[in-house]
Write a protein that holds these residues in place. Structure first.
Motif, PDB file in Angstrom:
ATOM      1  N   LEU A  71       0.836  -1.208   0.000  1.00 49.80           N
ATOM      2  CA  LEU A  71       0.000   0.000   0.000  1.00 49.80           C
ATOM      3  C   LEU A  71       0.865   1.250   0.000  1.00 49.80           C
ATOM      4  N   SER A  72       1.980   1.213   0.706  1.00 49.68           N
ATOM      5  CA  SER A  72       2.873   2.376   0.764  1.00 49.68           C
ATOM      6  C   SER A  72       3.517   2.663  -0.596  1.00 49.68           C
ATOM      7  N   LEU A  73       3.571   1.650  -1.451  1.00 47.27           N
ATOM      8  CA  LEU A  73       4.157   1.813  -2.789  1.00 47.27           C
ATOM      9  C   LEU A  73       3.111   2.168  -3.830  1.00 47.27           C
ATOM     10  N   ARG A  74       1.841   2.124  -3.451  1.00 43.19           N
ATOM     11  CA  ARG A  74       0.749   2.233  -4.406  1.00 43.19           C
ATOM     12  C   ARG A  74       0.818   3.494  -5.261  1.00 43.19           C
ATOM     13  N   ASP A  75       0.993   4.648  -4.638  1.00 39.48           N
ATOM     14  CA  ASP A  75       0.990   5.914  -5.386  1.00 39.48           C
ATOM     15  C   ASP A  75       2.178   6.008  -6.347  1.00 39.48           C
ATOM     16  N   ASP A  76       3.328   5.512  -5.937  1.00 35.36           N
ATOM     17  CA  ASP A  76       4.493   5.528  -6.830  1.00 35.36           C
ATOM     18  C   ASP A  76       4.261   4.602  -8.020  1.00 35.36           C
ATOM     19  N   LEU A  77       3.653   3.453  -7.760  1.00 35.21           N
ATOM     20  CA  LEU A  77       3.360   2.513  -8.844  1.00 35.21           C
ATOM     21  C   LEU A  77       2.381   3.117  -9.842  1.00 35.21           C
ATOM     22  N   ALA A  78       1.420   3.898  -9.332  1.00 32.63           N
ATOM     23  CA  ALA A  78       0.371   4.465 -10.189  1.00 32.63           C
ATOM     24  C   ALA A  78       0.840   5.690 -10.952  1.00 32.63           C
ATOM     25  N   ASN A  79       1.919   6.317 -10.499  1.00 31.62           N
ATOM     26  CA  ASN A  79       2.401   7.547 -11.120  1.00 31.62           C
ATOM     27  C   ASN A  79       3.456   7.222 -12.176  1.00 31.62           C
ATOM     28  N   PRO A  80       3.127   7.383 -13.449  1.00 32.83           N
ATOM     29  CA  PRO A  80       4.082   7.023 -14.507  1.00 32.83           C
ATOM     30  C   PRO A  80       5.338   7.888 -14.491  1.00 32.83           C
ATOM     31  N   GLU A  81       5.286   9.024 -13.819  1.00 34.66           N
ATOM     32  CA  GLU A  81       6.450   9.899 -13.762  1.00 34.66           C
ATOM     33  C   GLU A  81       7.427   9.486 -12.663  1.00 34.66           C
ATOM     34  N   THR A  82       7.009   8.580 -11.797  1.00 31.64           N
ATOM     35  CA  THR A  82       7.884   8.090 -10.738  1.00 31.64           C
ATOM     36  C   THR A  82       8.681   6.903 -11.250  1.00 31.64           C
ATOM     37  N   ASP A  83       9.988   7.040 -11.223  1.00 31.04           N
ATOM     38  CA  ASP A  83      10.852   5.969 -11.715  1.00 31.04           C
ATOM     39  C   ASP A  83      10.990   4.879 -10.656  1.00 31.04           C
ATOM     40  N   ILE A  84      10.739   3.656 -11.063  1.00 27.63           N
ATOM     41  CA  ILE A  84      10.935   2.502 -10.186  1.00 27.63           C
ATOM     42  C   ILE A  84      11.883   1.560 -10.920  1.00 27.63           C
ATOM     43  N   PRO A  85      13.076   1.321 -10.383  1.00 24.42           N
ATOM     44  CA  PRO A  85      14.031   0.431 -11.055  1.00 24.42           C
ATOM     45  C   PRO A  85      13.406  -0.923 -11.356  1.00 24.42           C
ATOM     46  N   ALA A  86      13.748  -1.468 -12.491  1.00 24.18           N
ATOM     47  CA  ALA A  86      13.176  -2.747 -12.919  1.00 24.18           C
ATOM     48  C   ALA A  86      13.442  -3.847 -11.905  1.00 24.18           C
ATOM     49  N   GLU A  87      14.647  -3.835 -11.295  1.00 25.58           N
ATOM     50  CA  GLU A  87      14.991  -4.851 -10.301  1.00 25.58           C
ATOM     51  C   GLU A  87      14.049  -4.778  -9.109  1.00 25.58           C
ATOM     52  N   GLU A  88      13.759  -3.555  -8.662  1.00 27.27           N
ATOM     53  CA  GLU A  88      12.867  -3.362  -7.511  1.00 27.27           C
ATOM     54  C   GLU A  88      11.441  -3.775  -7.862  1.00 27.27           C
ATOM     55  N   LEU A  89      11.003  -3.413  -9.066  1.00 31.61           N
ATOM     56  CA  LEU A  89       9.642  -3.760  -9.492  1.00 31.61           C
ATOM     57  C   LEU A  89       9.487  -5.269  -9.612  1.00 31.61           C
ATOM     58  N   PHE A  90      10.485  -5.922 -10.188  1.00 31.26           N
ATOM     59  CA  PHE A  90      10.438  -7.370 -10.350  1.00 31.26           C
ATOM     60  C   PHE A  90      10.375  -8.057  -8.990  1.00 31.26           C
ATOM     61  N   LYS A  91      11.184  -7.589  -8.058  1.00 26.29           N
ATOM     62  CA  LYS A  91      11.223  -8.172  -6.707  1.00 26.29           C
ATOM     63  C   LYS A  91       9.893  -7.945  -5.988  1.00 26.29           C
ATOM     64  N   THR A  92       9.366  -6.725  -6.082  1.00 28.70           N
ATOM     65  CA  THR A  92       8.094  -6.401  -5.429  1.00 28.70           C
ATOM     66  C   THR A  92       6.956  -7.244  -5.989  1.00 28.70           C
ATOM     67  N   ALA A  93       6.913  -7.346  -7.311  1.00 29.07           N
ATOM     68  CA  ALA A  93       5.859  -8.129  -7.955  1.00 29.07           C
ATOM     69  C   ALA A  93       5.956  -9.603  -7.577  1.00 29.07           C
ATOM     70  N   SER A  94       7.188 -10.129  -7.550  1.00 26.20           N
ATOM     71  CA  SER A  94       7.384 -11.538  -7.208  1.00 26.20           C
ATOM     72  C   SER A  94       6.908 -11.828  -5.794  1.00 26.20           C
ATOM     73  N   GLU A  95       7.248 -10.938  -4.862  1.00 25.80           N
ATOM     74  CA  GLU A  95       6.865 -11.142  -3.464  1.00 25.80           C
ATOM     75  C   GLU A  95       5.367 -10.937  -3.242  1.00 25.80           C
ATOM     76  N   SER A  96       4.751 -10.127  -4.116  1.00 27.80           N
ATOM     77  CA  SER A  96       3.336  -9.809  -3.923  1.00 27.80           C
ATOM     78  C   SER A  96       2.408 -10.991  -4.200  1.00 27.80           C
ATOM     79  N   ILE A  97       2.845 -11.903  -5.054  1.00 29.01           N
ATOM     80  CA  ILE A  97       1.988 -13.025  -5.445  1.00 29.01           C
ATOM     81  C   ILE A  97       1.490 -13.786  -4.226  1.00 29.01           C
ATOM     82  N   GLN A  98       2.417 -14.230  -3.370  1.00 26.26           N
ATOM     83  CA  GLN A  98       2.042 -14.999  -2.189  1.00 26.26           C
ATOM     84  C   GLN A  98       1.252 -14.161  -1.203  1.00 26.26           C
TER      85      GLN A  98
END
Length: 287
Positions: free
Chosen positions: A241-268
């Motif tokens: 939830l704390s990452l939600r606004d950054d994820l929704a904002n296309p102008e906020t840069d999120i490194p691919a490594e961080e996004l991949f890790k976050t997405a992977s952990e979110s599944i479970q």
């Protein structure tokens, strides 16, 4: 489970349309046949009534047999043999009338229309709603009692949005990381579906707490304190939830490594959340 609010709304519209038809038919065959606007109006309101009836039928069929159809359910409902002979005949005649309207391209003869519609009204107008109410009462009595009195239909809709988002995220994560990070569509869609999953999870959370008449500043912590979800799940959801606004904002840069890790952990995390709220609401592992 039956959505009684939906059925009430559809039944009300069905009855209202038939009432308008009855007011015209009650004027008698001579006035009906000799007044050009009457057949047109009856045709119009009968089609409206049938559309509402078909939606009622599809909802009932889903609950009775598990079949998921969005239209053309009246015959299926009649085949269940749950209405009186009079109502069943009325439903069958209504289906035939509605089909004939389209087959003749709205050129049904006034004389034939009057007879057909009157027969349908005689069988359905005073009988269908009362028999429907009795059927709904019987079906509701067989439903499991919910531990938390949520609107299960709406919770299911949001839970399906979470599950669908997880499924799509898994597809993107199935590619090698080097390919994932170089594909703008993968990055954009992963962010989008994470936001959808978070928003739907939060909607479920707020709905459950309202039904529990509980107020907490932090929703997911509230579910933990109420014994609905584990602390681990609550903490993980709060992090997402704390990452939600950054994820929704296309102008906020999120490194691919961080996004991949976050997405992977979110599944479970999301899978655990759905299982835990399901157990709390109806004592089953799936919502």
């Amino acid at each position: 489970m039956l959505d009684t609010q939906f059925l009430n709304e559809k039944a009300t519209k069905f009855r209202s349309a038939l009432k308008k038809v009855k007011q015209i038919i009650d004027r008698g065959p001579e006035e009906f046949i000799n007044t050009p606007m009457y057949p047109d109006r009856v045709q119009y309101y009968m089609i409206i009534a049938y559309d509402e009836l078909d939606q009622i039928a599809c909802h009932l069929i889903k609950e009775i047999s598990g079949a998921k159809k969005k239209e053309n359910c009246v015959d299926d409902l009649v085949s269940q043999d749950i209405f009186s002979g009079k109502v069943s005949r009325g439903l069958q005649d209504f289906k035939k009338f509605r089909d004939s309207i389209f087959e003749t391209r709205f050129k049904y003869s006034p004389e034939q229309m009057y007879v057909s519609v009157k027969n349908i009204l005689d069988n359905l107008f005073d009988n269908f709603i009362s028999e429907l109410a009795q059927l709904v009462k019987e079906l509701k009595s067989k439903e499991p009692e919910l531990s938390i009195p949520v609107n299960l239909k709406k919770v299911n809709e949001q839970a399906k949005a979470v599950k669908s988002s997880i499924k799509k995220i898994k597809i993107f994560l199935g590619y090698p990381f080097d390919e994932f990070k170089e594909n703008p569509m993968f990055l954009d869609r992963t962010r989008y579906f994470l936001v959808v999953a978070v928003d739907s999870s939060l909607w479920i959370c707020r709905h459950i707490l309202r039904k529990l008449k509980s107020k907490y500043k932090n929703c997911f912590d509230g579910l933990f304190r109420e014994g609905v979800i584990s602390q681990k799940t609550a903490d993980s959801l709060n992090k997402l939830l704390s990452l939600r606004d950054d994820l929704a904002n296309p102008e906020t840069d999120i490194p691919a490594e961080e996004l991949f890790k976050t997405a992977s952990e979110s599944i479970q995390v999301f899978e655990n959340y759905i299982k835990e709220i399901s157990r709390a609401i109806i004592g089953k592992s799936d919502t």
